[in-house]
Design an enzyme around this catalytic site. Structure first.
Site, short mmCIF file in Angstrom:
data_model
loop_
_atom_site.label_atom_id
_atom_site.label_comp_id
_atom_site.label_asym_id
_atom_site.label_seq_id
_atom_site.Cartn_x
_atom_site.Cartn_y
_atom_site.Cartn_z
N SER A 225 23.85 -47.01 53.17
CA SER A 225 22.63 -46.47 52.55
C SER A 225 21.40 -46.65 53.43
CB SER A 225 22.39 -47.15 51.19
OG SER A 225 21.18 -46.66 50.62
N SER A 227 18.49 -45.91 51.99
CA SER A 227 17.43 -46.05 50.98
C SER A 227 16.47 -47.20 51.31
CB SER A 227 18.03 -46.23 49.59
OG SER A 227 18.61 -45.03 49.14
N LYS A 274 26.84 -44.01 39.12
CA LYS A 274 25.85 -43.11 38.54
C LYS A 274 26.15 -42.74 37.09
CE LYS A 274 24.30 -41.03 42.87
NZ LYS A 274 24.04 -39.78 43.61
N ASN A 295 20.56 -41.74 38.67
CA ASN A 295 20.49 -42.35 40.00
C ASN A 295 19.22 -43.15 40.21
OD1 ASN A 295 18.62 -40.19 40.31
ND2 ASN A 295 18.98 -40.18 42.51
N ASP A 311 18.59 -36.64 41.77
CA ASP A 311 19.51 -35.81 42.55
C ASP A 311 19.30 -34.33 42.20
OD1 ASP A 311 20.74 -37.87 43.91
OD2 ASP A 311 22.35 -38.10 42.45
N GLY A 336 31.80 -35.96 40.34
CA GLY A 336 31.15 -37.23 40.04
C GLY A 336 29.68 -37.04 39.70
N GLY A 337 28.92 -38.14 39.80
CA GLY A 337 27.52 -38.10 39.40
C GLY A 337 26.69 -37.10 40.17
N PRO A 360 41.59 -32.36 38.37
CA PRO A 360 41.27 -31.16 37.60
C PRO A 360 40.68 -31.45 36.22
CG PRO A 360 43.43 -30.98 38.61
CD PRO A 360 42.98 -32.39 38.82
N GLU A 361 41.11 -32.56 35.58
CA GLU A 361 40.60 -32.85 34.22
C GLU A 361 39.10 -33.11 34.25
OE1 GLU A 361 41.78 -36.67 36.15
OE2 GLU A 361 42.68 -34.67 35.91
N GLY A 440 22.75 -33.27 54.56
CA GLY A 440 22.46 -34.07 53.38
C GLY A 440 21.16 -34.84 53.47
#
Length: 489
Positions: A225, A227, A274, A295, A311, A336-337, A360-361, A440
């Site tokens: 990170s 951050s 997250k 986040n 985000d 995901g988050g 897939p779920e 990113g």
């Protein structure tokens, strides 16, 4: 050692000399002779730790104390003697041997944080220490809290949380009252030790007081990170008395219980927490609630936790500059988050969102929530998208890799949420295909600026922060190119 001492003096006037790292008596004699002649203008602490105390010195206790005594004659004003040696010498004899230097007695546990920390401190003082120094390996955030708490309200104790989990505690120990924090000029001498440059300039350790506000980022892993660089640069630019540290968090509940003791006023969240953080919040922004991922957290009065999702802002700002979002077809990799935030943001902007993931779920559940389509991985070679966005951690430093193959990149624009490295393998593949790319870094900066505004109520110094982040990433890219160039073919 002479080279590192000179380098260290550019940042601090308190330096520990690890004489046990000089392997031969001849080297120690030469160095101490140089030190005596130069009369270095610094507070020097001499250490010659034996193998039994976690050091490298292989001689007897008598030889160890002889080395320290010569270091005192060369100008060292303090000596650090580990308890494994000090317990075999009376306090009076130890102090007489090392006079006129002052004495620190230390204990290092490289396996765990001792249970009875106050008892350890009393033992170190009884052994003759004017200062007691305790270093313990932290297996949890709670260990870091306990060892930092030992220094609260005192100036005669040094506490050092070791290991990656203890990294944040190394900085926060100063806020608690630890007399010293340890950092490496060039060569780390303990697990989790920060560099002197990062300690002094990134975390501004010399300016930390009990009034310094604490912010941080939690995740597992967390070493990638940037951050801390983003927010500490912003705090410095706006002259805010605050510090931002990384927390390696495996157990969210434990971290939340530690917030008050750590003095945390707010924190950012990265993978994999997250979504899990939601059950620990007292309330959250309605948009974050709909997304189902947070986040950014603010710690309000009474320890109440309020969540946000920046985000969402990061995705929109990164893509809307490059393409018309309304009516575009966008594929998101992952569920995901980060993917949830992107899916809600793009759906609200009028994009047709498609999802592809190994599970897939999860993709189907998110698709139902936002009205998206699910695309199987096997279908990607036959599909076309206006944009593809990687919302997975695949490609993250230092592991590398790409979530898609070249033949699966059928799009006009590709964005990778991974920002470290700045140019991921996925971005390189896309560029070879002639596809426009978005790093990113753009999303990372945009969401970070939004976090800063939530925590402080003012705009971040965006130009200075962007320059600092890009500079670090460019240096890393240059270093990686050089390493690749040196590999044998």
């Amino acid at each position: 050692m002479i080279s590192q001492l000179r380098l260290g003096l550019k940042s601090t006037h308190t330096l520990e000399l690890r004489l046990d790292y000089l392997r031969r008596a001849k080297e120690r004699k030469a160095f101490l002779g140089w030190l005596r002649r130069k009369r270095v203008p610094a507070l020097l602490i001499a250490t010659c730790r034996r193998l039994q105390g976690g050091g490298l010195f292989q001689g007897s206790r008598k030889r160890q104390l002889d080395v320290l005594a010569r270091a005192v004659q060369a100008g060292c004003r303090w000596c650090d003697v580990e308890i494994e040696t000090a317990k075999h010498v009376s306090p009076a004899d130890l102090q007489a041997t090392l006079a006129p230097a002052r004495l620190m007695v230390s204990q290092h546990d490289f396996r765990q944080t001792p249970r009875n920390l106050p008892g350890v401190a009393r033992r170190l003082f009884r052994a003759g220490g004017e200062i007691a120094k305790i270093a313990g390996h932290c297996r949890s955030i709670s260990d870091s809290v306990r060892i930092c708490g030992l220094a609260r309200g005192r100036r005669d104790i040094v506490v050092i949380p070791m290991g990656e989990i203890g990294l944040a505690g190394r900085i926060l120990a100063l806020r608690a009252g630890s007399a010293l924090a340890y950092a490496a000029v060039e060569q780390a001498t303990a697990p989790g030790q920060l560099s002197l440059d990062a300690t002094m300039h990134l975390y501004r350790a010399g300016q930390i007081t009990r009034r310094t506000r604490v912010y941080g980022v939690i995740g597992h892993p967390i070493g990638h990170s940037l951050s801390p660089l983003l927010h500490n640069t912003a705090f410095r630019g706006r002259k805010v008395d605050a510090v931002f540290v990384p927390f390696l968090v495996r157990d969210l509940s434990e971290f939340v219980r530690s917030l008050e003791a750590l003095g945390v006023a707010g924190f950012a969240i990265t993978i994999p927490h997250k979504e899990g953080i939601l059950r620990h919040l007292d309330d959250c922004d309605p948009l974050a609630g709909r997304i189902g991922a947070v986040n950014t957290v603010v710690v309000r009065g009474g320890g109440r936790l309020y969540g946000y999702n920046t985000d969402y802002v990061g995705v929109l700002r990164s893509l809307e500059r490059r393409m018309q979002l309304a009516g575009s077809r966008v594929l998101l990799l992952g569920a995901g988050g980060a993917a949830r935030a992107a899916a809600f943001a793009l759906t609200q902007a009028g994009s047709v969102v498609c999802l592809s993931t190994r599970r897939p779920e999860r993709a189907r559940a998110l698709a139902r929530a936002v009205g998206a389509q699910v695309v199987e991985r096997a279908e990607l070679r036959r599909e076309y998208f206006d944009a593809i966005v990687n919302c997975t951690p695949v490609g993250l430093h230092p592991h590398g890799g790409s979530p898609l193959k070249s033949a699966e990149l059928n799009c006009r624009l590709l964005m990778d949420m991974v920002y470290r490295p700045r140019t991921t393998e996925l971005l390189r593949i896309a560029r070879r295909r002639g596809i426009e790319t978005v790093s990113g870094v753009e999303m990372f900066l945009a969401q970070g600026f939004a976090q800063y505004e939530i925590w402080t109520g003012e705009r971040a110094p965006e130009i200075a922060v962007r320059r600092a982040v890009i500079s670090v990433l460019e240096r890393e890219e240059k270093s990686m190119r050089q390493r690749r160039g040196k590999r044998p073919r």
